[in-house]
Design a protein around this motif. Structure first.
Motif: not given
Length: 468
Positions: A187-192
């Motif tokens: 799972v990748v929830t978000n990338v910042e």
């Protein structure tokens, strides 16, 4: 630790007798616990005793307080915490003996090997999502093994060995070590951008997540609402991975809608499946739950079962954790230490206040974490704190970093877009409980935020309120 490089993990049964340097840390102690429950001989050392150390001893671990070269005896593999310096005598002795020396992430990969492994990654939300997935699967009878970067409220543990074939783990990108994991489902929830003290520039952060996708064996689950995670979809498809999306976006496979604050929780719908209620607040938690539902579907768990499992999730330690109430003021604590995390928790706090009274205020007590992060994100921290009605900003919790000239909590406080008198820079931490109690009134929520020792202030604020 320049002497310990990223390495490909080996299977857990090949580790032999394992010694952990810095075994008392949350991540290290969790892996040690799992190995002990599998019958592996475990020893370790830490600078001080703790409840975690006591628990490991009760499971049969040989734990030393203090570090000494003599502790490296009858050992095959040495696992090293990121807090350990190259000058540590145990590390030096292990290298002198030519032992296998691996970082924590490689040890985690070893205990995950051979299981149906699920890894949860992302700049934000990974601890909560991993915890939520673990508890929901436990309630469904899956009984996964798990290793989380925080503690579950339900068990008080951050890791344990389950009887099932599923292994759920949090994948920490902070130092790039998540690239040692090779999960079946990710799972990748978000990338910042974050951890720029390690990565140097935002591009390197995005590149590391792209490399993480290359480690996934079967399925990638991503948030369709987040540009950073959505950008990973073509990379995954080019590798032949199955891609499952979730979010409020129209094209999401598990589309979230009708998000409604519901007391201390939130209700929402998954289109085509049905309604869900969580006992934790915030739109971000509705999205985290959608990720859990997507993973559960990949594991063959029916929607009705995972919905009931999610209802049993009451949170993780330091994730909007209730610390007490006095004088009509509720106090919560959060690990939030990035502007996006602050904004999400403050919006959740606003939902809770509105749901209960409609007239209460949100008072944010924020301790910036790391001088480098404060310098990089001072403007964004200020903007996020503007979502509160009042803000108290402590000085920077430096952790592993030395002070930087001109970088302090004042740098953040001056960026908060609230009227004069509603923002205060409070460099004296001891004065904060009384200062907050002076500002709070019945119906308000106080939210302490940060990855440092600000967490200790919650109970003291409650005590100060009770004494008034």
């Amino acid at each position: 630790m320049s002497l310990v490089k990223l390495v490909e993990p080996v299977a857990a049964e090949e580790l032999g007798r394992v010694h952990f340097i810095g075994i008392g840390g949350a991540g290290m102690s969790g892996i040690a616990r799992i190995l002990l429950k599998r019958g592996v001989a475990v020893s370790g050392s830490d600078a001080r005793g703790s409840d975690m150390v006591t628990a490991l001893r009760e499971l049969g671990g040989v734990i030393h307080i203090g570090h000494a070269a003599s502790h490296i005896k009858n050992v095959d593999t040495v696992v090293v915490s990121t807090a350990i310096r190259d000058s540590n005598p145990e590390l030096g002795e292990a290298l002198r003996q030519g032992l296998r020396v691996i970082p924590r992430a490689a040890a985690l990969a070893s205990v995950m090997a051979g299981r149906n492994a699920v890894a949860v990654a992302g700049t934000h939300g990974k601890t909560t999502t991993t915890s939520m997935l673990t508890v929901a699967l436990q309630k469904c009878g899956v009984d996964p093994s798990y290793c989380v970067g925080g503690q579950l409220v339900t068990t008080g543990l951050g890791a344990d060995e389950g009887a099932g074939e599923v292994f759920v783990a949090e994948a920490d990108e902070s130092d790039g070590s998540f690239l040692m994991l090779a999960p079946d489902i990710a799972v990748v929830t978000n990338v910042e951008p974050d951890h720029l003290d390690n990565y140097g520039d935002p591009r390197a952060v995005y590149d590391s997540f792209a490399r993480f996708v290359e480690r996934v064996g079967r399925t990638l689950v991503v948030c369709a609402d987040d540009p950073g995670s959505a950008a990973l979809v073509p990379i995954a498809r080019a590798r032949g991975l199955r891609v499952v999306t979730y979010g409020e976006a129209e094209e999401a496979d598990f589309r979230v809608g009708e998000i409604t604050p519901d007391g201390m929780g939130v209700s929402f719908a998954i289109h085509g499946h049905g309604g869900v209620r969580l006992a934790v607040p915030g739109r971000h938690n509705a999205l985290n739950a959608a990720a859990v539902i997507a993973v559960a579907a990949e594991l063959g768990v029916p929607f009705a079962a995972i919905r009931d499992g999610l209802a049993a999730f009451t949170g993780a330690k330091r994730r909007f954790e209730a610390k007490g109430e006095a004088g009509g003021v509720a106090v919560f604590d959060s690990y939030a230490h990035h502007p996006t995390e602050l904004a999400a928790d403050l919006r959740a706090a606003r939902d809770v206040v509105t749901s209960f009274s409609g007239s209460g205020r949100v008072i944010a007590v924020f301790q910036p974490h790391l001088y480098s992060r404060t310098r990089f994100f001072a403007d964004e921290f200020g903007a996020a704190l503007g979502l509160a009605d009042e803000a108290v900003v402590l000085d920077v919790y430096g952790a592993r970093e030395d002070p930087e000239p001109g970088v302090s909590g004042a740098l953040v406080a001056e960026k908060v877009p609230l009227p004069p008198g509603q923002v205060e820079y409070a460099p004296l931490r001891e004065a904060v409980p009384a200062l907050v109690a002076d500002r709070a009134r019945p119906g308000d929520i106080v939210l302490t935020m940060g990855a440092g020792d600000v967490t200790e202030l919650g109970p003291r604020i409650v005590a100060e309120l009770a004494a008034r």
